[in-house]
Design a protein around this motif. Structure first.
Motif, PDB file in Angstrom:
ATOM      1  N   ARG A  68      23.835   0.109 -19.542  1.00  0.00           N
ATOM      2  CA  ARG A  68      24.270  -0.115 -18.168  1.00  0.00           C
ATOM      3  C   ARG A  68      25.635   0.530 -17.928  1.00  0.00           C
ATOM      4  NH1 ARG A  68      21.738  -1.719 -13.669  1.00  0.00           N
ATOM      5  NH2 ARG A  68      22.916  -3.141 -12.382  1.00  0.00           N
ATOM      6  N   LEU A  69      26.549   0.349 -18.878  1.00  0.00           N
ATOM      7  CA  LEU A  69      27.885   0.915 -18.700  1.00  0.00           C
ATOM      8  C   LEU A  69      27.809   2.434 -18.628  1.00  0.00           C
ATOM      9  CD1 LEU A  69      29.949  -1.370 -21.112  1.00  0.00           C
ATOM     10  CD2 LEU A  69      29.840  -1.470 -18.629  1.00  0.00           C
ATOM     11  N   LEU A  70      26.953   3.025 -19.464  1.00  0.00           N
ATOM     12  CA  LEU A  70      26.773   4.485 -19.417  1.00  0.00           C
ATOM     13  C   LEU A  70      26.209   4.892 -18.060  1.00  0.00           C
ATOM     14  CD1 LEU A  70      25.178   5.114 -22.934  1.00  0.00           C
ATOM     15  CD2 LEU A  70      27.427   5.911 -22.176  1.00  0.00           C
ATOM     16  N   ASP A  71      25.187   4.149 -17.610  1.00  0.00           N
ATOM     17  CA  ASP A  71      24.572   4.464 -16.315  1.00  0.00           C
ATOM     18  C   ASP A  71      25.588   4.370 -15.188  1.00  0.00           C
ATOM     19  OD1 ASP A  71      22.131   4.900 -17.448  1.00  0.00           O
ATOM     20  OD2 ASP A  71      21.301   2.934 -16.970  1.00  0.00           O
ATOM     21  N   MET A  72      26.508   3.425 -15.312  1.00  0.00           N
ATOM     22  CA  MET A  72      27.505   3.249 -14.269  1.00  0.00           C
ATOM     23  C   MET A  72      28.619   4.296 -14.358  1.00  0.00           C
ATOM     24  SD  MET A  72      26.135   0.833 -12.622  1.00  0.00           S
ATOM     25  CE  MET A  72      27.230   0.208 -11.366  1.00  0.00           C
ATOM     26  N   GLY A  73      28.523   5.168 -15.312  1.00  0.00           N
ATOM     27  CA  GLY A  73      29.459   6.289 -15.367  1.00  0.00           C
ATOM     28  C   GLY A  73      30.601   6.136 -16.343  1.00  0.00           C
ATOM     29  N   THR A  75      31.436   7.068 -19.288  1.00  0.00           N
ATOM     30  CA  THR A  75      31.044   7.975 -20.368  1.00  0.00           C
ATOM     31  C   THR A  75      32.300   8.586 -20.975  1.00  0.00           C
ATOM     32  OG1 THR A  75      30.839   9.739 -18.745  1.00  0.00           O
ATOM     33  CG2 THR A  75      28.831   8.566 -19.307  1.00  0.00           C
ATOM     34  N   ASN A  76      32.096   9.288 -22.041  1.00  0.00           N
ATOM     35  CA  ASN A  76      33.191   9.935 -22.741  1.00  0.00           C
ATOM     36  C   ASN A  76      34.042  10.796 -21.824  1.00  0.00           C
ATOM     37  OD1 ASN A  76      34.056   9.772 -25.334  1.00  0.00           O
ATOM     38  ND2 ASN A  76      32.065  10.477 -26.124  1.00  0.00           N
ATOM     39  N   ARG A  97      35.206   7.529 -11.062  1.00  0.00           N
ATOM     40  CA  ARG A  97      34.257   8.379 -10.331  1.00  0.00           C
ATOM     41  C   ARG A  97      34.219   8.042  -8.845  1.00  0.00           C
ATOM     42  NH1 ARG A  97      31.717  11.304 -14.106  1.00  0.00           N
ATOM     43  NH2 ARG A  97      31.472  10.434 -16.181  1.00  0.00           N
ATOM     44  N   TYR A  99      34.538   5.388  -7.266  1.00  0.00           N
ATOM     45  CA  TYR A  99      34.042   4.085  -6.802  1.00  0.00           C
ATOM     46  C   TYR A  99      34.656   2.994  -7.660  1.00  0.00           C
ATOM     47  CZ  TYR A  99      30.714   3.011 -10.546  1.00  0.00           C
ATOM     48  OH  TYR A  99      30.143   2.680 -11.744  1.00  0.00           O
ATOM     49  N   LEU A 101      34.203  -0.782  -9.782  1.00  0.00           N
ATOM     50  CA  LEU A 101      33.256  -1.582 -10.540  1.00  0.00           C
ATOM     51  C   LEU A 101      33.980  -2.806 -11.102  1.00  0.00           C
ATOM     52  CD1 LEU A 101      30.325  -1.491 -11.760  1.00  0.00           C
ATOM     53  CD2 LEU A 101      31.369  -0.536 -13.789  1.00  0.00           C
TER      54      LEU A 101
ATOM     55  N   GLU B  95      29.288  10.551  -6.848  1.00  0.00           N
ATOM     56  CA  GLU B  95      29.153  10.881  -8.262  1.00  0.00           C
ATOM     57  C   GLU B  95      28.199   9.921  -8.957  1.00  0.00           C
ATOM     58  OE1 GLU B  95      33.160  11.978  -9.501  1.00  0.00           O
ATOM     59  OE2 GLU B  95      32.483  11.743 -11.573  1.00  0.00           O
ATOM     60  N   TYR B  99      23.712  10.257 -10.229  1.00  0.00           N
ATOM     61  CA  TYR B  99      23.210   9.990 -11.576  1.00  0.00           C
ATOM     62  C   TYR B  99      21.734   9.604 -11.522  1.00  0.00           C
ATOM     63  CZ  TYR B  99      22.912   7.857 -16.213  1.00  0.00           C
ATOM     64  OH  TYR B  99      22.548   7.531 -17.488  1.00  0.00           O
ATOM     65  N   ASN B 236      26.158  11.343 -20.885  1.00  0.00           N
ATOM     66  CA  ASN B 236      27.288  12.273 -20.796  1.00  0.00           C
ATOM     67  C   ASN B 236      26.860  13.580 -20.145  1.00  0.00           C
ATOM     68  OD1 ASN B 236      29.108  10.568 -21.995  1.00  0.00           O
ATOM     69  ND2 ASN B 236      28.795  11.393 -24.063  1.00  0.00           N
ATOM     70  N   TYR B 239      26.339  13.246 -16.375  1.00  0.00           N
ATOM     71  CA  TYR B 239      27.599  13.173 -15.632  1.00  0.00           C
ATOM     72  C   TYR B 239      28.368  14.492 -15.681  1.00  0.00           C
ATOM     73  CZ  TYR B 239      27.459   8.386 -13.983  1.00  0.00           C
ATOM     74  OH  TYR B 239      27.136   7.247 -13.283  1.00  0.00           O
ATOM     75  N   SER B 476      29.397  -5.717 -11.533  1.00  0.00           N
ATOM     76  CA  SER B 476      29.023  -5.748 -10.125  1.00  0.00           C
ATOM     77  C   SER B 476      29.940  -4.836  -9.345  1.00  0.00           C
ATOM     78  CB  SER B 476      29.124  -7.177  -9.610  1.00  0.00           C
ATOM     79  OG  SER B 476      28.873  -7.205  -8.236  1.00  0.00           O
TER      80      SER B 476
END
Lengths: 117, 663
Positions: A68-73, A75-76, A97, A99, A101, B95, B99, B236, B239, B476
């Motif tokens: 989920r965290l990866l999906d939410m952006g 990432t590295n 990004r 937005y 969270l 962004e 995804y 990765n 993105y 959330s």
């Protein structure tokens, strides 16, 4: 087992390649609690309001949460800053990004960062 | 017709405006709100003027679902093979939105992108080169504002042009990775080859149930290339592609401090936030039950009494027999009228709830109370079912689907009926208004806070003994504040009020007639017996011992009324009115004299507490069963709730009675 041979690189080793603009920052002496300085590494829960950091690695054990965290952006290399803090100190509203969270401090502890601003 | 039997799916992130768009495209009125997770089930409609079916789906951030309602969307997109996906993108957070787009573009189905919130985007100083974005992604991109109804015609045109068309897929990852994807694609026998191949490389549990040797080789190759596991590597990679795409197509002129940030300085202020929240919740109950209640209930009550008298007299003039007059006056008008008298209060309650849902404050409540709720084994997200449940438990219980963690979700389902719902409001208003005339608003609000205290207390117990395990996470978004659309708020309030009135005209009417009949006949079916000898009384007497410790009186009347709360909570009030009407023969004030005159402040409060916590109505029990998926769990829960209600009511009466004796 499907998970056999899963490769997890050692990404936390690349701390110190300062990509941010740390400049001539004044040392924050009055603050007794541990505060990460620009260029230092730590985890996301140690980041203060007004600071920015670059994500180095996700160490969350829970597979679904990590996904989920990866999906939410998260990432590295992504840049994260602290936007709002809940009145009781947790959870935290982070900005990345373009937005925002909300995420709990306990989950932020597993995200390695390097302070860049 | 060429568009016959074609299906379109609306897919996008949570709170990106899918349902608002769906309502525009179909002319329907599905529920919208300004918080992530309003839509929890798929909704279907026809594109205006065509036979094209449009399906609105719960919001998702990726095709790897996280909570149960998100799984609905993934399953629909993969299994039901729509002819077109309309991917709604929130232009203000492009962004993250793209995804999901990168995943949708891997499917075999054609995609049209609706770039929503174009108006807000421009205000925020974001400029997007639509043509370039469209060219890079290889799909049609249409700028719309679902809220302002801009660009909808263009979108419909684009839908009609693109439906069912095939589309070329782009490679977005590095050369070496694409090579491995192609290798795996060759092994995939089903459709959506590219998507499935990537999922196999990611070792997705749903799709890649059994992997062959060549796939493992490919996984090893990509993981060496990514220098991490494939899941993270692909995330990765996506993105990285989006960042590049954004550089080419999006210009950010200025990011000013938004109105939302300014408002959050107040509503999420370290010191003021909690008092503001408590104040808002207090005000809702104080205003709807207390102020509006005392203003309207007497007037409406008098009106109904006048109507009842006039109608009874008219029936008499027409030559109706005594029992027919009693059926209409005591049974129907009494029972239904007792409930309708509370419509003004419910309108105020529904209005406030609609405002909480549409302004964006609801998500803030979850955010600011998460820390407290975490301590009790719940998540801030449980707040949303609770608040929705203060209108009606059924949608409240269903809203629990947005909670990812299973134990937190089930605990929320058990606890949501404890929130005083709209149907319990008549009970509270009736008792609080009569027995605490000067402080009815305060007393009603106190019931609300009492409910919260019990919810937290029970949560601790459940966590300790039944739903053990680690506390989950809370992820959330805080949506921007929005000025609610008056038209929508009006429609929402009218719909809920209409449903309440419709229920009064059907279920409550039917039950009132049954109660009247049971109260008018004895077991030998003789009419006109004193009510104490009626069938109703003997039924009540069988259970009255259970209620004695909370009433301080042997009352079969209160007993049968409370039991009828199972049908609908407002039926408790109706039933009491019918019984009082039959026993006095002339309606009037329920508590003034006769069968219910024994009530005191203590027993009134205890009776309110019992009705608040005992088994919810059948509709809510049904909703609970759907969420649990188990009859046994549902029955256990209902038993637990009712047992707890008895214990709490006994304690409240005990303490209250003690005070009454001393003072």
């Amino acid at each position: 087992m499907n998970n056999q041979g899963r490769h997890r690189g050692n990404q936390s080793g690349n701390c110190g390649n300062q990509s941010g603009n740390c400049g001539n920052q004044s040392r924050n002496c009055g603050n007794k609690r541990k505060m990460l300085l620009c260029g230092e590494c730590g985890n996301l829960s140690e980041l203060r309001k007004g600071q920015s950091a670059r994500v180095l690695a996700l160490r969350n054990e829970n597979e679904a949460l990590r996904r989920r965290l990866l999906d939410m952006g998260i990432t590295n290399g992504v840049e994260i800053s602290i936007k709002k803090i809940a009145p009781l100190g947790d959870p935290i509203d982070i900005k990345l990004r373009d937005y925002e969270l909300c995420i709990r401090k306990s989950d932020m502890k597993n995200i390695d960062i390097e302070v860049i601003k | 017709m060429i568009y016959e039997k074609k299906k379109i799916a609306l897919v996008g992130n949570q709170n990106s405006g899918k349902t608002t768009l769906f309502n525009l495209l179909t002319g329907m009125n599905q529920k919208i709100g300004n918080w992530p997770g309003v839509t929890i089930e798929r909704k279907s409609g026809k594109l205006k003027g065509t036979d094209i079916e449009i399906v609105d789906l719960p919001g998702i951030y990726s095709l790897s679902p996280y909570s149960s309602e998100e799984d609905v969307s993934r399953k629909f997109v993969l299994d039901e093979k729509p002819e077109l996906i309309v991917n709604i993108i929130d232009a203000t957070s492009i962004e993250r939105s793209l995804y999901l787009t990168t995943q949708l573009l891997e499917l075999d189905v054609n995609v049209v992108i609706a770039l929503n919130m174009a108006d807000i985007m421009e205000k925020k100083g974001v400029i997007i080169d639509i043509e370039k974005l469209s060219e890079k992604l290889g799909v049609n991109v249409v700028k719309i504002s679902a809220l302002k109804k801009d660009g909808i015609e263009n979108l419909i045109e684009s839908i009609k042009q693109n439906i069912g068309k095939s589309r070329e897929k782009h490679n977005i990852f590095d050369e070496d990775i694409e090579q491995q994807i192609q290798n795996v694609e060759k092994l995939v026998k089903i459709s959506n080859k590219r998507f499935v191949a990537i999922k196999m490389l990611e070792r997705d549990k749903e799709i890649a149930k059994s992997l062959s040797e060549p796939v493992f080789d490919a996984i090893a190759a990509v993981e060496i290339y990514f220098n991490t596991d494939a899941e993270e590597g692909f995330a990765n990679g996506r993105y990285a592609y989006i960042e590049k795409l954004k550089k080419q197509t999006v210009k950010i002129v200025a990011m000013k401090q938004t109105v939302t940030d300014k408002l959050d300085k107040i509503f999420l202020n370290k010191w003021a936030a909690l008092p503001i929240f408590a104040g808002i919740m207090f005000l809702i109950y104080y205003l709807s039950v207390g102020v509006v209640g005392s203003l309207t209930v007497d007037g409406v009550g008098e009106l109904i009494d006048m109507f009842s008298e006039w109608f009874g007299a008219t029936l008499g003039v027409w030559g109706a027999s005594e029992w027919a007059v009693s059926l209409v006056v005591d049974g129907i008008v009494g029972g239904v009228g007792a409930v309708l008298g509370f419509v003004p209060q419910l309108i105020i309650l529904f209005l406030f709830l609609a405002l909480l849902e549409t302004t964006g404050y609801m998500s803030r409540i979850a955010f600011l109370l998460d820390r407290i709720f975490k301590k009790f084994g719940l998540s801030g997200k449980s707040l949303i079912p609770f608040i929705v449940g203060s209108g009606c438990s059924v949608p409240g219980i269903m809203a629990s689907r947005t909670i990812e963690n299973q134990s937190e979700r089930q605990m929320t389902v058990v606890l949501t009926p404890f929130v005083p719902c709209g149907a319990k409001l008549p009970i509270i208003a009736l008792f609080a208004g009569y027995f605490f005339p000067a402080t009815s608003g305060l007393v009603s609000a106190s019931i609300y806070f009492f409910a919260i205290a019990i919810i937290l207390l029970v949560a601790i117990l459940l966590k300790k003994f039944i739903f053990k395990g680690e506390s989950a996470s809370f992820i959330s978004e805080l949506p921007d504040y929005k000025i609610p659309s008056p038209r929508y708020v009006f429609r929402d309030v009218a719909e809920k009020t209409g449903a309440f009135i419709a229920k009064a005209g059907t279920i409550i009417l039917f039950c009132s007639v049954v109660i009247w009949a049971l109260g008018s006949f004895d077991w030998s079916f003789e009419y006109g017996v004193p009510i104490e000898q009626s069938m109703l009384a003997s039924i009540g007497n069988a259970f009255a011992w259970l209620f004695y410790p909370m009433l301080g009186e042997w009352s079969w009347g209160a007993t049968v009324s409370a039991i009828q709360g199972l049908v609908a909570k407002e039926q408790v009030v109706s039933s009491m009115e019918v019984i009082a009407g039959l026993s006095e023969g002339a309606g009037g004030d329920i508590f003034a004299e006769g069968i219910f005159s024994f009530f005191t402040g203590a027993s009134a409060y205890a009776f309110m507490v019992f009705n608040l916590f005992s088994a919810p109505c059948f509709a809510a029990i049904g909703a609970m069963k759907r969420e649990f998926g188990s009859t046994k769990k549902t029955l256990l829960t209902v038993g637990f709730q009712t047992g707890l209600a008895f214990i709490l009511a006994y304690i409240v009466f005990g303490i209250g009675h003690l005070f009454e004796v001393i003072l």
